[in-house]
Design an enzyme around this catalytic site. Structure first.
Site, short mmCIF file in Angstrom:
data_model
loop_
_atom_site.label_atom_id
_atom_site.label_comp_id
_atom_site.label_asym_id
_atom_site.label_seq_id
_atom_site.Cartn_x
_atom_site.Cartn_y
_atom_site.Cartn_z
N ARG A 80 -11.52 -21.37 5.69
CA ARG A 80 -12.14 -21.75 4.57
C ARG A 80 -13.22 -22.91 4.76
NH1 ARG A 80 -12.02 -21.23 -1.05
NH2 ARG A 80 -10.62 -19.61 -0.23
N ASP A 83 3.65 -21.32 11.16
CA ASP A 83 4.11 -22.46 11.96
C ASP A 83 5.88 -22.03 12.10
OD1 ASP A 83 2.03 -24.21 12.49
OD2 ASP A 83 2.46 -25.41 10.46
N ASP A 99 5.22 -23.11 6.03
CA ASP A 99 4.28 -22.54 6.75
C ASP A 99 4.84 -21.26 7.73
OD1 ASP A 99 2.00 -21.86 8.71
OD2 ASP A 99 1.02 -23.56 7.66
N THR A 141 -18.34 -25.59 1.74
CA THR A 141 -18.60 -24.73 0.56
C THR A 141 -17.43 -24.26 0.03
OG1 THR A 141 -18.47 -22.87 2.20
CG2 THR A 141 -20.45 -23.84 1.92
N1 URA Z 1 0.99 -20.27 3.91
C1 URA Z 1 2.04 -20.15 4.31
O1 URA Z 1 2.46 -19.97 5.43
N2 URA Z 1 2.81 -20.98 3.43
C2 URA Z 1 2.70 -21.20 2.26
O2 URA Z 1 3.54 -21.78 1.25
C3 URA Z 1 1.16 -21.24 1.61
C4 URA Z 1 0.41 -20.55 2.45
#
Ligand code: URA
Length: 210
Positions: free
Chosen positions: A105, A204, A201, A109
């Site tokens: 992203r 991660d 995430d 913009t």
């Molecule tokens: N991407 C992810 O890995 N986890 C989320 O909660 C939102 C976006």
């Protein structure tokens, strides 16, 4: 067109999703579980694939036996977390073709910018399953699907593990013709656009970054 959302409520999927959500689950275990659950997700997303028949001979008799119709499927991974679903899906459907789409992203913009795009040929004649474990805001999923449509893809499904209601709405506002498959639709997004309760995430947790 009525947009379609299928919640995959198979007990094994729900059980594995709970283990994936648990913050105590290690990186190595998270990867294993993601591969295991993606086999089951692939099974559900292909449940209604069209069949034809072909003549074969069993050791006892000739028969017309069911076989998948049409060209090989194509899986498109949205980088980077989509890659966590590919291995399990390819275990179940080894002949599938695979493509990758990378988007970020633009902070100014706020528009999605493509930094990587590599997909198989003949996409217009394949069933394409776009995969990303998390459908959060829905913007990158919608942008990836828009890009694939520009390449002529007409037969597409979107598969994730956890979706937010906002993500589902945004995605289907742009692409009501693309059915969504998910193991859960969670409560919503937090101020950082993470799904709550979610699983954190996904990238991660898969790769041990952060
Ligand atoms: N991407 C992810 O890995 N986890 C989320 O909660 C939102 C976006």
């Amino acid at each position: 067109m009525q947009p379609s959302v299928t919640v995959i409520d198979h007990p094994l999927v729900q059980h594995k999703l709970t283990l994936l959500r648990d913050r105590q689950t290690s990186t190595a275990k998270f990867r294993d579980l993601l591969r295991e659950v993606s086999v089951l997700l692939a099974y559900e997303v292909t449940r209604d694939l069209p069949l034809t028949t072909c003549p074969i001979e069993t050791p006892l008799a000739a028969m017309d036996a069911p076989i998948l119709d049409g060209k090989k499927l194509c899986f498109i991974s949205i980088l980077r977390a989509g890659n966590g679903l590919l291995d399990g899906m390819l275990e179940l459907i080894p002949a599938a073709r695979v493509g990758h789409v990378g988007l970020y992203r633009d902070p100014q913009t706020l528009q999605p910018v493509e930094y990587y795009y590599k997909v198989p040929t003949d996409m217009d004649r394949r069933l394409v399953v776009v995969v990303d474990p998390m459908l959060a805001t829905g913007h990158s999923a919608a942008a990836a699907v828009t890009r694939l449509k520009r390449d002529g893809v007409t037969n597409m499904r979107f598969l994730c593990l956890v979706a937010s209601p906002e993500g589902v709405e945004t995605f289907h506002a742009e692409h009501p013709d693309v059915p969504l498959y998910t193991a859960a639709v969670d409560a919503g997004l937090n101020e950082k656009a993470y799904i709550v309760p979610g699983l954190g995430d996904a990238g991660d947790r898969m790769y041990g970054t952060k």
